[in-house]
Enzyme design. Structure first.
Site, PDB file in Angstrom:
ATOM      1  N   ASP A  62     102.586  15.678  -8.973  1.00 39.70           N
ATOM      2  CA  ASP A  62     102.679  15.409  -7.539  1.00 39.70           C
ATOM      3  C   ASP A  62     101.882  16.499  -6.822  1.00 39.70           C
ATOM      4  OD1 ASP A  62     104.597  13.732  -8.689  1.00 39.70           O
ATOM      5  OD2 ASP A  62     106.062  14.012  -7.090  1.00 39.70           O
ATOM      6  N   LYS A  76     103.131   9.688  -1.666  1.00 42.11           N
ATOM      7  CA  LYS A  76     104.474  10.262  -1.510  1.00 42.11           C
ATOM      8  C   LYS A  76     104.583  10.874  -0.124  1.00 42.11           C
ATOM      9  CE  LYS A  76     107.192  14.080  -3.568  1.00 42.11           C
ATOM     10  NZ  LYS A  76     107.252  15.037  -4.708  1.00 42.11           N
ATOM     11  N   LYS A 105     106.523   6.799  -2.960  1.00 41.63           N
ATOM     12  CA  LYS A 105     107.663   7.690  -3.218  1.00 41.63           C
ATOM     13  C   LYS A 105     108.116   8.384  -1.941  1.00 41.63           C
ATOM     14  CE  LYS A 105     108.967  11.862  -5.860  1.00 41.63           C
ATOM     15  NZ  LYS A 105     108.573  12.779  -6.956  1.00 41.63           N
TER      16      LYS A 105
END
Length: 259
Positions: free
Chosen positions: A102, A167, A201
């Site tokens: 990430d 995300k 996400k």
């Protein structure tokens, strides 16, 4: 099974159970691995700092859940615009054995009008991940971008540069995941025609089974029922797990806050 119970069961299997605290230790990460193997099933992944990956890998293997994926973070949490450092951190995370990375998008550069550095940073990190069969999630930090046009633009740049997921947040700023930013980001996935290959996400602030239900309802509405599986949807959370388990009849409802 009520709608909430069904959502709780679904959300549990979509969790990236997270600890990203300054006082994390091998012991705390090993405890997280145990929590990820819950009485109601196991989470999709855990999300930890890179240095804890070897301890987590060993713990997951020893407890018989080697299929719980290990996610980590790079260029975190500030989203600086130094591509070489972000790439070096990403390569190091891969070397530690991450299944998923990430990476924080250089959102301040975008706010200042620089679209190119974000594209290049994600593109180079993606190339490193692709070579190692590692999933790349790009954190755009919606709570700092604030404006809908910037949230859309960051999502588009990340996707065009090769993101496997977009995300919302690091969980380290005052405003993290919101339903409003989730709607914008999932709409970009739909409008760009990349729903088969790009996931979403929400992270930070998703704390209760009710919260999870609302995000899943939104995903079902925008991208179709059944889209939000572990390949296309994750919750980045820590305190959410206890609420999901309580909803599913395993333990008391938690109090207090958490990621």
């Amino acid at each position: 099974m009520t709608e909430l119970t069904a959502a709780a069961q679904r959300a549990l299997t979509l969790m990236d159970l997270t600890t990203l605290n300054d006082d994390d230790t091998d012991e705390k990460v090993i405890a997280l691995c145990r929590q990820a193997n819950s009485p109601a099933g196991h989470t999709a992944a855990i999300c930890i700092y890179p240095r804890f990956i070897p301890a987590a890998r060993k713990a997951l293997r020893e407890q018989g859940t080697p299929d719980i994926r290990i996610a980590t973070v790079t260029n975190f949490p500030h989203g600086n615009d130094d591509i070489e450092i972000a790439l070096a951190e990403t390569r190091a995370a891969i070397a530690y054995g991450a299944d998923e990375v990430d990476v924080v998008f250089p959102y301040r550069a975008l706010i200042a009008g620089n679209e190119q550095v974000g594209f290049e940073l994600v593109k180079q990190c993606k190339q490193a991940c692709l070579a190692a069969n590692v999933l790349l999630k790009v954190i755009i930090e919606t709570g700092e971008l604030k404006q809908a046009n910037l949230i859309r633009k960051a999502s588009e740049i990340a996707i065009n540069a090769g993101a496997d997921f977009i995300k919302t947040s690091t969980g380290k700023v005052p405003v993290n995941a919101t339903l409003e930013s989730a709607e914008l980001m999932m709409s970009v996935i739909r409008d760009m025609g990349v729903a088969k290959t790009v996931g979403f996400k929400p992270a930070g602030g998703v704390r209760t089974a009710e919260d999870a239900l609302h995000y899943l309802q939104l995903a079902d509405r925008i991208l179709g029922e059944g889209w939000a599986d572990a390949r296309h949807f994750r919750f980045g959370a820590s305190s959410l797990l206890a609420s999901l388990l309580a909803t599913l009849g395993h333990g008391a409802e938690p109090s207090g806050s958490g990621y």
